[in-house]
Scaffold this motif. Structure first.
Motif, short mmCIF file in Angstrom:
data_model
loop_
_atom_site.label_atom_id
_atom_site.label_comp_id
_atom_site.label_asym_id
_atom_site.label_seq_id
_atom_site.Cartn_x
_atom_site.Cartn_y
_atom_site.Cartn_z
N ILE A 112 0.85 -1.19 0.00
CA ILE A 112 0.00 0.00 0.00
C ILE A 112 0.88 1.25 0.00
O ILE A 112 1.73 1.43 0.87
CB ILE A 112 -0.93 0.02 1.23
CG1 ILE A 112 -1.81 -1.23 1.23
CG2 ILE A 112 -1.78 1.28 1.22
CD1 ILE A 112 -2.62 -1.43 -0.03
N LEU A 113 0.66 2.10 -0.98
CA LEU A 113 1.43 3.34 -1.07
C LEU A 113 0.73 4.48 -0.34
O LEU A 113 1.37 5.26 0.36
CB LEU A 113 1.63 3.71 -2.54
CG LEU A 113 2.55 4.91 -2.81
CD1 LEU A 113 3.99 4.59 -2.41
CD2 LEU A 113 2.50 5.30 -4.29
N LEU A 114 -0.58 4.60 -0.52
CA LEU A 114 -1.35 5.70 0.08
C LEU A 114 -2.53 5.11 0.83
O LEU A 114 -3.32 4.36 0.26
CB LEU A 114 -1.84 6.66 -1.02
CG LEU A 114 -2.66 7.86 -0.56
CD1 LEU A 114 -1.78 8.86 0.19
CD2 LEU A 114 -3.34 8.55 -1.76
N ASP A 115 -2.67 5.50 2.10
CA ASP A 115 -3.73 4.96 2.94
C ASP A 115 -4.41 6.12 3.67
O ASP A 115 -3.78 6.79 4.50
CB ASP A 115 -3.14 3.96 3.95
CG ASP A 115 -4.21 3.13 4.65
OD1 ASP A 115 -5.38 3.20 4.24
OD2 ASP A 115 -3.86 2.40 5.60
N VAL A 116 -5.64 6.38 3.32
CA VAL A 116 -6.41 7.50 3.88
C VAL A 116 -7.53 6.93 4.73
O VAL A 116 -8.31 6.10 4.25
CB VAL A 116 -6.99 8.39 2.76
CG1 VAL A 116 -7.82 9.52 3.35
CG2 VAL A 116 -5.86 8.94 1.87
N VAL A 117 -7.61 7.40 5.99
CA VAL A 117 -8.60 6.85 6.93
C VAL A 117 -9.34 7.99 7.61
O VAL A 117 -8.73 8.87 8.23
CB VAL A 117 -7.93 5.95 7.99
CG1 VAL A 117 -8.97 5.43 8.99
CG2 VAL A 117 -7.21 4.78 7.33
N GLY A 118 -10.67 7.98 7.48
CA GLY A 118 -11.52 8.90 8.23
C GLY A 118 -11.22 10.37 7.99
O GLY A 118 -11.31 11.18 8.92
N LEU A 119 -10.92 10.75 6.74
CA LEU A 119 -10.46 12.10 6.46
C LEU A 119 -11.62 13.10 6.42
O LEU A 119 -12.62 12.89 5.74
CB LEU A 119 -9.71 12.12 5.12
CG LEU A 119 -8.88 13.38 4.85
CD1 LEU A 119 -7.70 13.45 5.81
CD2 LEU A 119 -8.38 13.38 3.41
N HIS A 120 -11.43 14.20 7.14
CA HIS A 120 -12.36 15.32 7.13
C HIS A 120 -11.60 16.58 6.75
O HIS A 120 -10.44 16.76 7.13
CB HIS A 120 -12.99 15.53 8.51
CG HIS A 120 -13.94 14.46 8.94
ND1 HIS A 120 -15.29 14.68 9.10
CD2 HIS A 120 -13.73 13.15 9.25
CE1 HIS A 120 -15.89 13.55 9.50
NE2 HIS A 120 -14.96 12.62 9.60
N ALA A 121 -12.25 17.48 6.01
CA ALA A 121 -11.66 18.78 5.69
C ALA A 121 -12.78 19.77 5.43
O ALA A 121 -13.88 19.40 5.00
CB ALA A 121 -10.74 18.69 4.47
N SER A 122 -12.49 21.04 5.70
CA SER A 122 -13.50 22.09 5.58
C SER A 122 -12.90 23.32 4.92
O SER A 122 -11.69 23.55 4.97
CB SER A 122 -14.04 22.48 6.96
OG SER A 122 -14.56 21.38 7.65
N TYR A 123 -13.78 24.12 4.31
CA TYR A 123 -13.43 25.48 3.90
C TYR A 123 -14.11 26.41 4.90
O TYR A 123 -15.34 26.59 4.85
CB TYR A 123 -13.90 25.76 2.48
CG TYR A 123 -13.10 25.04 1.41
CD1 TYR A 123 -11.74 25.31 1.24
CD2 TYR A 123 -13.70 24.10 0.59
CE1 TYR A 123 -11.00 24.64 0.26
CE2 TYR A 123 -12.97 23.44 -0.39
CZ TYR A 123 -11.63 23.73 -0.54
OH TYR A 123 -10.90 23.07 -1.51
#
Length: 236
Positions: free
Chosen positions: A5-16
């Motif tokens: 696995i190269l990229l592992d994203v878990v539970g990502l949140h982001a806002s403006y």
């Protein structure tokens, strides 16, 4: 899914500001894969790419790259760690020559091997022909080739590519697709791309993540990427 696995994203949140955009996003990319992030306009795909490269701060969750947590890492440090980014709209340096743009990309990526410029010119001969021309005077398709070359010259293991077909004539899109597949085959570069063009998705993607309202709501696994499976998630 490949075990490496190269990229592992878990539970990502982001806002403006106070407006949440990404909500509990999970995705995982294996080394050497070509994966599309698809969905209708305005569902958070570009925001996802900006968050992965570090131009937008994650408010929650984690991003791991090559096993290391890069969630709080700055964008320029992520580039030096081997992540290349080609934004929507290309963003070449218009008052610099083609060759100067490539030199900036080489420096930003940690000073990759100088011989890689010949590789870029081999993939995109028009860039060699126009190497002393100001980037702002290139056509849209030529600027897209330059943007990909600028990201690739730094020697990234992962390329994040946002809407590669946007504003590009069909024969140049076909060239770009061939080059991206060659990049993976020749030097093992992993590719995650956002795309709305059905033909580009079908000819390039090995599998897809589907976004809706800031979340990954479905996957199209390897071997099942088809006109029918993709079309239902796009506004065509």
């Amino acid at each position: 899914m490949p075990p490496d696995i190269l990229l592992d994203v878990v539970g990502l949140h982001a806002s403006y500001g106070a407006t949440p955009v990404l909500q509990d996003v999970d995705l995982r990319i294996g080394r050497g894969e070509i994966v599309a992030l698809i969905g209708r306009n305005g569902v958070g795909k570009t925001t996802m790419m900006r968050c992965l490269i570090g131009l937008l701060r994650a408010t929650r969750g984690s991003i791991r790259y090559r096993g290391a947590d890069i969630t709080r890492m700055a964008a320029d440090d992520r580039a030096r760690q081997g992540i290349g980014y080609i934004p929507q709209g290309r963003d070449v340096f218009p008052r610099m020559t083609v060759e100067e743009n490539l030199l900036v990309g080489q420096s930003a990526g940690g000073g990759g091997p100088g011989g890689r410029r010949d590789l870029i010119y081999g993939y995109f001969p028009i860039l060699k022909e126009r190497r002393r021309q100001m980037a702002g005077t290139l056509s849209g398709g030529q600027q897209q080739q330059l943007a990909i070359g600028r990201a690739l010259i730094g020697g990234p293991d992962l390329i994040l590519l946002d809407e590669p077909s946007e504003g590009v004539q069909p024969n140049i899109v076909q060239l770009i697709v061939r080059v991206l597949r060659s990049i993976r085959h020749d030097i093992g570069t992993t590719i995650l791309f956002v795309e709305q063009n059905l033909d580009t998705i079908l000819t390039l993607a090995e599998r897809c993540y589907v976004m809706e309202k800031g979340q990954v709501v479905a996957q199209i696994p390897m071997g099942e990427v088809s006109q029918e499976s993709v079309r239902q998630h796009l506004l065509l």
